[in-house]
Structure formats: C-alpha cells, structure tokens
Design an enzyme around this catalytic site. Structure first.
Site, PDB file in Angstrom:
ATOM      1  N   SER A 127       0.850  -1.185   0.000  1.00  0.00           N
ATOM      2  CA  SER A 127       0.000   0.000   0.000  1.00  0.00           C
ATOM      3  C   SER A 127       0.883   1.230   0.000  1.00  0.00           C
ATOM      4  O   SER A 127       1.953   1.253   0.590  1.00  0.00           O
ATOM      5  CB  SER A 127      -0.874  -0.011   1.261  1.00  0.00           C
ATOM      6  OG  SER A 127      -1.496   1.230   1.432  1.00  0.00           O
ATOM      7  N   LYS A 163       0.328   3.782   1.600  1.00  0.00           N
ATOM      8  CA  LYS A 163       0.310   4.271   2.975  1.00  0.00           C
ATOM      9  C   LYS A 163       1.002   3.318   3.927  1.00  0.00           C
ATOM     10  O   LYS A 163       1.046   3.546   5.113  1.00  0.00           O
ATOM     11  CB  LYS A 163      -1.132   4.467   3.442  1.00  0.00           C
ATOM     12  CG  LYS A 163      -1.932   5.395   2.573  1.00  0.00           C
ATOM     13  CD  LYS A 163      -2.114   6.687   3.254  1.00  0.00           C
ATOM     14  CE  LYS A 163      -2.937   7.583   2.337  1.00  0.00           C
ATOM     15  NZ  LYS A 163      -3.170   8.849   2.876  1.00  0.00           N
ATOM     16  N   CYS A 164       1.584   2.247   3.417  1.00  0.00           N
ATOM     17  CA  CYS A 164       2.243   1.249   4.256  1.00  0.00           C
ATOM     18  C   CYS A 164       3.581   1.778   4.740  1.00  0.00           C
ATOM     19  O   CYS A 164       4.395   2.264   3.954  1.00  0.00           O
ATOM     20  CB  CYS A 164       2.451  -0.055   3.470  1.00  0.00           C
ATOM     21  SG  CYS A 164       3.049  -1.400   4.489  1.00  0.00           S
ATOM     22  N   ILE A 165       3.811   1.738   6.024  1.00  0.00           N
ATOM     23  CA  ILE A 165       5.027   2.271   6.622  1.00  0.00           C
ATOM     24  C   ILE A 165       6.244   1.438   6.251  1.00  0.00           C
ATOM     25  O   ILE A 165       7.300   1.946   5.985  1.00  0.00           O
ATOM     26  CB  ILE A 165       4.880   2.368   8.155  1.00  0.00           C
ATOM     27  CG1 ILE A 165       3.777   3.352   8.506  1.00  0.00           C
ATOM     28  CG2 ILE A 165       6.186   2.793   8.801  1.00  0.00           C
ATOM     29  CD1 ILE A 165       3.386   3.368   9.950  1.00  0.00           C
TER      30      ILE A 165
END
Length: 93
Positions: free
Chosen positions: A88, A90-92
């Site tokens: 994603s 937004k995946c860290i």
C-alpha cells in the site's frame, strides 16, 4: 509480483512464511482485497481495508481487532503480500 501470477498455492506458501495458517476467514479477506485492487488498481491502506470489510461483513469483522487476530504482525502488509498485491502507498514498511 504480477497479480496475474498469484494463485492459492502461492498464497499458502506466503502465509506459512508469515506464520499464518489460512482459514475461511483469511480467504474472505484475501479475495475481497484482491477484488478491490482489480477494481481500483491500488493496494488499500488499513483504514480502507477495514471499511471494505465493514461494508461487506459488518461490524463484527470490519474492525482492527478482528484483522489483528488474523494477521497479527502488520495486517496491511500481510494481507497485500499474501494476496499477491503490491505494498500500500500508505504502508510504513
């Protein structure tokens, strides 16, 4: 990984490497998120994953506690990985 190269045997292998034994509950989420990706062409963040599950299955499954019980390390990353999807945005990790 190309989404077209994904199959259930690969998913089982990836899940095993994550320490996850896939059950019917896991497969519901995997196929739901794959459908989302195919429709919108991006891997959803955790908030979107929860909303997708909530709208499909209701409050009992559509929450972070439920997801962390199934995918205990990092639900977003594990779901996308096992589903054969890219990380994603937004995946860290």
């Amino acid at each position: 990984m190309n989404i077209k190269n994904w199959n259930e045997i690969l998913a089982l292998f990836l899940a095993k490497n994550e320490g996850i034994f896939l059950t019917k509950k896991h497969w519901e989420i995997i196929y739901l998120i794959r459908k989302f990706y195919i429709t919108f062409n991006y891997s959803p963040s955790i908030k979107i994953i929860i909303k997708i599950i909530y709208y499909k299955y209701g409050i009992i499954k559509g929450n972070s506690i439920y997801l962390y019980k199934l995918f205990n390390k990092n639900p977003t990353q594990q779901i996308n990985k096992i589903s054969g999807l890219p990380k994603s945005l937004k995946c860290i990790n």
